[in-house]
Design an enzyme around this catalytic site. Structure first.
Site, PDB file in Angstrom:
ATOM      1  N   GLY A 151       1.824   5.526  -2.185  1.00 28.69           N
ATOM      2  CA  GLY A 151       2.702   5.427  -1.024  1.00 28.69           C
ATOM      3  C   GLY A 151       4.074   4.893  -1.399  1.00 28.69           C
ATOM      4  O   GLY A 151       4.412   4.748  -2.571  1.00 28.69           O
ATOM      5  N   GLY A 152       4.873   4.572  -0.367  1.00 23.83           N
ATOM      6  CA  GLY A 152       6.221   4.068  -0.598  1.00 23.83           C
ATOM      7  C   GLY A 152       7.224   4.583   0.412  1.00 23.83           C
ATOM      8  O   GLY A 152       8.413   4.660   0.118  1.00 23.83           O
ATOM      9  N   ALA A 153       6.745   4.923   1.624  1.00 19.35           N
ATOM     10  CA  ALA A 153       7.627   5.343   2.723  1.00 19.35           C
ATOM     11  C   ALA A 153       8.485   6.550   2.352  1.00 19.35           C
ATOM     12  O   ALA A 153       9.581   6.711   2.881  1.00 19.35           O
ATOM     13  CB  ALA A 153       8.512   4.180   3.193  1.00 19.35           C
ATOM     14  N   GLN A 222      -2.450   7.229  -0.375  1.00 23.68           N
ATOM     15  CA  GLN A 222      -2.306   5.990   0.385  1.00 23.68           C
ATOM     16  C   GLN A 222      -0.967   5.965   1.103  1.00 23.68           C
ATOM     17  O   GLN A 222       0.072   6.272   0.515  1.00 23.68           O
ATOM     18  CB  GLN A 222      -2.413   4.775  -0.554  1.00 23.68           C
ATOM     19  CG  GLN A 222      -2.492   3.428   0.148  1.00 23.68           C
ATOM     20  CD  GLN A 222      -1.121   2.765   0.307  1.00 23.68           C
ATOM     21  OE1 GLN A 222      -0.189   3.059  -0.433  1.00 23.68           O
ATOM     22  NE2 GLN A 222      -1.010   1.864   1.263  1.00 23.68           N
ATOM     23  N   SER A 223      -0.982   5.670   2.407  1.00 21.32           N
ATOM     24  CA  SER A 223       0.216   5.557   3.230  1.00 21.32           C
ATOM     25  C   SER A 223       1.009   6.867   3.201  1.00 21.32           C
ATOM     26  O   SER A 223       0.475   7.921   3.531  1.00 21.32           O
ATOM     27  CB  SER A 223       1.056   4.355   2.768  1.00 21.32           C
ATOM     28  OG  SER A 223       2.094   4.076   3.676  1.00 21.32           O
ATOM     29  N   ALA A 224       2.281   6.831   2.778  1.00 21.47           N
ATOM     30  CA  ALA A 224       3.050   8.069   2.679  1.00 21.47           C
ATOM     31  C   ALA A 224       2.403   9.035   1.705  1.00 21.47           C
ATOM     32  O   ALA A 224       2.464  10.259   1.877  1.00 21.47           O
ATOM     33  CB  ALA A 224       4.482   7.766   2.242  1.00 21.47           C
ATOM     34  N   ASP A 325      -3.330  -2.379  11.563  1.00 20.88           N
ATOM     35  CA  ASP A 325      -2.210  -1.787  10.830  1.00 20.88           C
ATOM     36  C   ASP A 325      -1.066  -1.521  11.812  1.00 20.88           C
ATOM     37  O   ASP A 325      -1.213  -0.748  12.751  1.00 20.88           O
ATOM     38  CB  ASP A 325      -2.667  -0.476  10.179  1.00 20.88           C
ATOM     39  CG  ASP A 325      -1.641   0.084   9.204  1.00 20.88           C
ATOM     40  OD1 ASP A 325      -0.436  -0.164   9.391  1.00 20.88           O
ATOM     41  OD2 ASP A 325      -2.045   0.784   8.262  1.00 20.88           O
ATOM     42  N   HIS A 357      -1.930  -2.979   7.064  1.00 24.16           N
ATOM     43  CA  HIS A 357      -1.537  -1.876   6.176  1.00 24.16           C
ATOM     44  C   HIS A 357      -1.677  -2.264   4.707  1.00 24.16           C
ATOM     45  O   HIS A 357      -2.063  -1.427   3.873  1.00 24.16           O
ATOM     46  CB  HIS A 357      -0.088  -1.474   6.482  1.00 24.16           C
ATOM     47  CG  HIS A 357       0.319  -0.161   5.910  1.00 24.16           C
ATOM     48  ND1 HIS A 357      -0.166   1.042   6.375  1.00 24.16           N
ATOM     49  CD2 HIS A 357       1.175   0.152   4.881  1.00 24.16           C
ATOM     50  CE1 HIS A 357       0.373   2.044   5.691  1.00 24.16           C
ATOM     51  NE2 HIS A 357       1.182   1.525   4.772  1.00 24.16           N
TER      52      HIS A 357
END
Length: 416
Positions: A151-153, A222-224, A325, A357
């Site tokens: 991830g990392g937006a 994960q995430s983004a 989250d 999150h």
């Protein structure tokens, strides 16, 4: 009578010349040759309807392209508020990192010094087309493989963010490939999906050379990274269903997809991200405009009856999400799981009460002991492998890397 008023005397020694810029003329003071922009050696015509960088199809040449993203000037009060918000978030992030630094140092030491980590393996032509490999010490038989998209937006993602997960899975006999990809503004969402697809293709074709079992390859995001991986998986299924170009890897090579704390319907999330500091104008630039939000929303795509055949090619999908989250609310995974089931995809949802999150991916692994998410992933990967299950039964709990009080403080000030 007074003499009639006269204007200022003319300035001698100066004359006005006409300069041409792209067909429009204006007068400027001073001498020098006339310059025409159309004859300037560095001028190039730009496409009217430019395609994506690197697209050989080109565009319609001869005029400047329209601006895709524009916004009115923001009032100074808004700029002050947004600036204050960014400053406070940056300070919170700095404090968060300092509190967890004891764990990060230990993970970093393993990342740079362990012989079981192969850093920056090249999988493509772009500078960010690199991946890190985490190899188990026991190589007596072929091992399952995880292709991990961090991830990392969509802006600060990096392959090393998967170092902790890679280390822990490798200790349990699983090969992990952490795939790096272009971030914004180096690339937009289509570049990220393309990079992820190339990385997965590399893992599928080269796994056996590193002791991996090509019949047991799993995709994790994960995430983004969960969003990018889901888009990549669905895009690949569309290609295989005859709606796109030739494929370099097959969805059938992926035994299961694990999505951790991901967002899969951008139409619902764009305003939420704006309120959290990922401003709408930036987010739309990442996603290549508001008109592309549907295309890059897997939840929306799988509901299209025209892609029902492509959806049927998808592997089993398991979505993990913390119920506390606030970065990406857990209903993002709930609605995606429901949409997948309605499309005929085997989908499972696992929710963790009270988890944020970063709890699932950072705080819990640094805490040591039994990690719920880690155990849930391993139980699926090792299902049916009696030897691995026997080893899991006697596996030692992971070691604590950060004192509990520091984890609790970091959790309270986390900007995520």
């Amino acid at each position: 009578m007074d003499p009639p008023a006269r204007g200022p005397p003319p300035v001698r020694g100066r004359r006005r010349r006409r300069h041409s810029y792209g067909g429009f003329h204006r007068r400027v003071a001073g001498g020098g040759p006339s310059v025409s922009r159309r004859s300037h050696p560095f001028h190039r015509p730009l496409p009217l309807n430019p395609t994506h960088a690197g697209d050989p199809s080109g565009g319609t040449w001869g005029t400047l392209p329209p601006r895709r993203f524009s916004s009115p000037a923001l009032p100074s009060s808004f700029s002050a508020i947004s600036g204050y918000r960014w400053i406070t978030r940056f300070l919170a992030l700095a404090c968060y990192a300092i509190l967890l630094m004891p764990g990060f140092i230990q993970v970093g030491y393993h990342y740079f010094c362990s012989s079981q980590v192969r850093r920056s393996v090249v999988y493509g032509e772009q500078p960010r087309n690199r991946l890190d490999l985490y190899l188990p010490t026991n190589t007596d038989q072929l091992k399952p493989v995880v292709a991990f998209v961090t991830g990392g937006a969509w802006i600060i993602g990096y392959k090393a963010w998967g170092a902790l997960l890679g280390k822990q899975l490798a200790e349990r006999g699983i090969i992990v490939a952490c795939i790096d990809y272009r971030n914004f503004p180096q690339g937009t969402i289509s570049d990220m999906v393309k990079d992820a697809s190339q990385g997965i293709s590399f893992v599928c074709s080269k796994a056996a050379g590193y002791g991996g079992d090509p019949n047991r390859i799993y995709l994790v995001g994960q995430s983004a990274g969960a969003h990018i991986a889901a888009c990549t998986l669905l895009d690949q299924a569309l290609k295989e269903s005859g709606e796109g170009e030739d494929a370099t890897w097959s969805v059938s090579q992926i035994k299961a997809y694990f999505g951790i704390s991901g967002g899969y319907n951008l139409l619902k999330l764009v305003d939420h991200f704006h309120s959290r500091g990922l401003y709408r104008s930036i987010f739309l630039s990442v996603m290549e405009g508001e008109e592309s939000l549907r295309r890059y929303s897997p939840e929306v795509v799988v509901q299209d009856p025209y892609v029902r055949h492509a959806a049927s090619l998808l592997p089993p999908i398991i979505l993990f999400h913390g119920m506390s989250d606030y970065s990406i609310p857990c209903d993002a995974s709930e609605t995606f799981a429901e949409a997948l089931r309605n499309a005929g995809v085997e989908a499972k949802l696992v929710l963790y009460k009270g988890k944020t999150h970063t709890d699932l991916f950072i705080q819990d692994p640094l805490r040591g002991g039994k990690d719920e998410l880690l155990e849930d992933i391993i139980s699926v990967i090792h299902a049916g492998d009696t030897v691995a299950l026997a080893e899991d039964a006697v596996a030692r709990p992971t070691r604590r890397l950060v004192p509990e009080f520091m984890i609790q403080l970091a959790r309270k000030i986390s900007p995520f």
